[in-house]
Design an enzyme around this catalytic site. Structure first.
Site, mmCIF file in Angstrom:
data_model
loop_
_atom_site.group_PDB
_atom_site.id
_atom_site.type_symbol
_atom_site.label_atom_id
_atom_site.label_comp_id
_atom_site.label_asym_id
_atom_site.label_seq_id
_atom_site.Cartn_x
_atom_site.Cartn_y
_atom_site.Cartn_z
ATOM 1 N N LYS A 1 -16.748 -27.982 -74.951
ATOM 2 C CA LYS A 1 -15.377 -27.668 -75.017
ATOM 3 C C LYS A 1 -14.910 -29.046 -76.025
ATOM 4 O O LYS A 1 -15.347 -30.072 -75.669
ATOM 5 C CB LYS A 1 -14.540 -27.575 -73.741
ATOM 6 C CG LYS A 1 -14.825 -28.461 -72.621
ATOM 7 C CD LYS A 1 -14.849 -30.134 -72.803
ATOM 8 C CE LYS A 1 -13.543 -30.693 -73.112
ATOM 9 N NZ LYS A 1 -13.443 -32.219 -73.160
ATOM 10 N N TYR B 1 -8.379 -28.786 -70.299
ATOM 11 C CA TYR B 1 -8.577 -28.426 -69.187
ATOM 12 C C TYR B 1 -7.305 -27.812 -68.375
ATOM 13 O O TYR B 1 -7.648 -26.826 -67.488
ATOM 14 C CB TYR B 1 -8.863 -29.774 -68.264
ATOM 15 C CG TYR B 1 -10.441 -30.104 -68.646
ATOM 16 C CD1 TYR B 1 -11.304 -29.629 -67.824
ATOM 17 C CD2 TYR B 1 -10.653 -31.109 -69.195
ATOM 18 C CE1 TYR B 1 -12.809 -29.986 -68.352
ATOM 19 C CE2 TYR B 1 -11.961 -31.750 -69.562
ATOM 20 C CZ TYR B 1 -12.833 -31.021 -69.278
ATOM 21 O OH TYR B 1 -14.155 -31.406 -69.251
HETATM 22 P P1 NAD Z 1 -20.586 -39.378 -77.273
HETATM 23 O O1 NAD Z 1 -19.906 -40.102 -78.185
HETATM 24 O O2 NAD Z 1 -20.789 -40.236 -76.015
HETATM 25 O O3 NAD Z 1 -21.617 -38.511 -77.829
HETATM 26 C C1 NAD Z 1 -21.628 -37.983 -79.146
HETATM 27 C C2 NAD Z 1 -23.007 -37.795 -79.712
HETATM 28 O O4 NAD Z 1 -22.717 -37.018 -80.849
HETATM 29 C C3 NAD Z 1 -23.387 -39.214 -79.720
HETATM 30 O O5 NAD Z 1 -24.969 -39.220 -79.491
HETATM 31 C C4 NAD Z 1 -23.464 -39.481 -81.358
HETATM 32 O O6 NAD Z 1 -24.545 -40.371 -82.020
HETATM 33 C C5 NAD Z 1 -23.463 -37.906 -81.919
HETATM 34 N N1 NAD Z 1 -23.003 -37.894 -83.187
HETATM 35 C C6 NAD Z 1 -23.508 -36.885 -84.311
HETATM 36 N N2 NAD Z 1 -22.902 -36.845 -85.199
HETATM 37 C C7 NAD Z 1 -22.011 -37.796 -85.158
HETATM 38 C C8 NAD Z 1 -20.701 -38.141 -86.123
HETATM 39 N N3 NAD Z 1 -20.874 -37.737 -87.209
HETATM 40 N N4 NAD Z 1 -19.806 -38.964 -85.293
HETATM 41 C C9 NAD Z 1 -20.026 -39.519 -84.209
HETATM 42 N N5 NAD Z 1 -21.062 -39.294 -83.387
HETATM 43 C C10 NAD Z 1 -22.029 -38.311 -83.866
HETATM 44 O O7 NAD Z 1 -19.225 -38.150 -76.800
HETATM 45 P P2 NAD Z 1 -19.485 -37.077 -75.657
HETATM 46 O O8 NAD Z 1 -18.615 -37.768 -74.543
HETATM 47 O O9 NAD Z 1 -20.989 -37.159 -75.378
HETATM 48 O O10 NAD Z 1 -18.746 -35.965 -76.210
HETATM 49 C C11 NAD Z 1 -19.279 -35.161 -77.007
HETATM 50 C C12 NAD Z 1 -18.957 -33.504 -76.732
HETATM 51 O O11 NAD Z 1 -18.924 -33.273 -75.273
HETATM 52 C C13 NAD Z 1 -17.297 -33.426 -76.958
HETATM 53 O O12 NAD Z 1 -17.306 -32.148 -77.615
HETATM 54 C C14 NAD Z 1 -16.661 -33.571 -75.864
HETATM 55 O O13 NAD Z 1 -15.598 -32.773 -75.718
HETATM 56 C C15 NAD Z 1 -17.767 -32.802 -74.825
HETATM 57 N N6 NAD Z 1 -17.631 -33.431 -73.387
HETATM 58 C C16 NAD Z 1 -17.513 -32.503 -72.409
HETATM 59 C C17 NAD Z 1 -17.254 -32.881 -71.168
HETATM 60 C C18 NAD Z 1 -17.353 -31.766 -70.069
HETATM 61 O O14 NAD Z 1 -17.010 -32.271 -68.803
HETATM 62 N N7 NAD Z 1 -17.764 -30.616 -70.420
HETATM 63 C C19 NAD Z 1 -17.499 -34.362 -70.971
HETATM 64 C C20 NAD Z 1 -17.452 -35.050 -71.777
HETATM 65 C C21 NAD Z 1 -17.657 -34.702 -73.239
#
Ligand code: NAD
Length: 373
Positions: free
Chosen positions: A139, A224
């Site tokens: 999401k 949420y």
């Molecule tokens: P994060 O920054 O920790 O991880 C993102 C990943 O994407 C990294 O490994 C990064 O290297 C990669 N990536 C690939 N292309 C990229 C670019 N062009 N720029 C930046 N990063 C790039 O983020 P996250 O917290 O893991 O969030 C990722 C997704 O998960 C989001 O859509 C977020 O909303 C979702 N999320 C959902 C929940 C949940 O509880 N459902 C919790 C956290 C995050």
């Protein structure tokens, strides 16, 4: 090591339920492993985006009964190497963002879980669908409803499932409130309050860049309250109003919302009043009010335990790792066509995006905006 330990745990948990297998005096390990998962076909998942949440999902998958981490997609070769070792992923199941379309030739992967910044979801999910794999997407499913619709259409066309990582749709205390509301135990529901927020840190992260996040707090955390209002009230809104406030225009640039208060109106006359913010902590609370009772969740959407109470007393549902339950349930949805109590499909993700579009429009125009779900 972890994987082997979990495998052994799975074996011991299911060993007594193993059927007699004719002609299999000496089982090979893969056959035996297959048989160990007695609850149905196992969903073999590759994770795309090995960041913070991707890692959380990878850890949670280790305890799944029907889902298994078998592949990884990343732009960082060292991360892929680490994951190969840590999660016992074969090199042939690892891809980067340029070559992952080749996953279509990989028969060991059933689904790709896209866990990258929001603005990348659309293209990545469409590529996954074109490669003939089921797509699970974090999401917000995309950054607007137009993109969301394109993803739904692409998955439908490719005959693959599109699911969204709405982990709370499987959470026991959440489901108990939904059960109570459906059973009439709350009476006529006329009000929901959703508070979703946290103080965001590092000003340079992708969550504060419109081109990667698609917005600010609303896309990330306000969603949420939108989603919660819908599953708590059990209807789709027909109008929205919204007001934005910004105290730090340097950190929260044009198109990146810091705080939005919004209201949703539902056909029954119920109203939701919600707050989405990147500037305050301790905001993770749902409150549902009916003429016979109430339900509160606080915290409502964190990683748990989710806690709460109703007019009948404290909610006592067990805490389980949300992502483990989610992935086992998603295996059942994909392979057995199981219908969850609250949907987690692409249309569900699209509904939230339509509401977000309307909220942004309401902020911009200062007007009440009709929503057609
Ligand atoms: P994060 O920054 O920790 O991880 C993102 C990943 O994407 C990294 O490994 C990064 O290297 C990669 N990536 C690939 N292309 C990229 C670019 N062009 N720029 C930046 N990063 C790039 O983020 P996250 O917290 O893991 O969030 C990722 C997704 O998960 C989001 O859509 C977020 O909303 C979702 N999320 C959902 C929940 C949940 O509880 N459902 C919790 C956290 C995050």
């Amino acid at each position: 090591m972890t994987s082997r330990r979990n495998f052994l745990q799975k074996i011991s948990a299911t060993a007594f339920a193993l059927p007699f297998l004719p002609g299999t005096g000496s089982l090979t390990l893969p056959d035996f492993e297959e048989q160990a998962y007695q609850q149905g076909k196992v969903l073999r998942v590759a994770i795309m985006g090995l960041g913070s949440y991707g890692t959380r999902v990878a850890e949670a998958l280790q305890a799944c009964k029907r889902a298994k981490l078998v592949g990884a997609i990343s732009g960082t070769p060292s991360k892929l190497k680490d994951w190969q070792t840590k999660y016992n992923i074969p090199a042939k199941n690892c891809y980067n963002y340029e070559n992952f379309d080749q996953i279509k030739n990989n028969r060991d992967i059933d689904a790709v879980y896209v866990i990258t910044p929001n603005a990348l979801h659309r293209d990545q999910v469409i590529r996954v669908a074109k490669a003939g794999k089921h797509a699970i997407c974090e999401k917000p499913m995309a950054i607007n409803a137009k993109e969301g619709q394109e993803m739904v259409d692409a998955c439908r066309q490719a005959n693959v499932k599109l699911l969204v990582g709405y982990r709370l749709h499987f959470e026991p205390n959440t489901l108990e409130i939904i059960r109570m509301r459906k059973a009439g135990e709350l009476g006529k529901v006329l009000f929901f309050q959703g508070l979703s927020g946290f103080r965001i840190g590092d000003p340079n992260q992708w969550r504060l860049k419109k081109e990667l996040a698609g917005g600010g707090s609303m896309m990330d955390i306000g969603i949420y309250s939108i989603n919660g209002a819908r599953y708590m009230i059990g209807e789709e809104p027909t109008w929205v109003t919204a007001q934005e406030t910004k105290t730090d225009p340097v950190k929260f640039k044009e198109g990146v919302d810091e705080t939005i208060q919004f209201q949703l109106g539902f056909p029954s006359g119920a109203v939701a009043s919600c707050l989405s913010t990147y500037s305050m902590n301790n905001l993770d609370r749902f409150f549902l009010n009916g003429d016979k009772g109430y339900a509160e969740l606080f915290p409502a959407t964190g990683y748990g335990p989710i806690k709460g109470r109703t007019h009948k007393g404290e909610l006592t549902g067990p805490h389980t790792t949300h992502q483990t339950v989610q992935m086992d349930e998603m295996a059942a949805i994909i392979f057995d066509n199981k219908q969850p109590v609250v949907p987690v499909d692409g249309l569900e993700g699209l509904k939230d995006l339509k509401i977000i579009d309307a909220i942004f429009q309401a902020v911009k125009t200062g007007r009440k905006v009709d929503v057609k779900i």
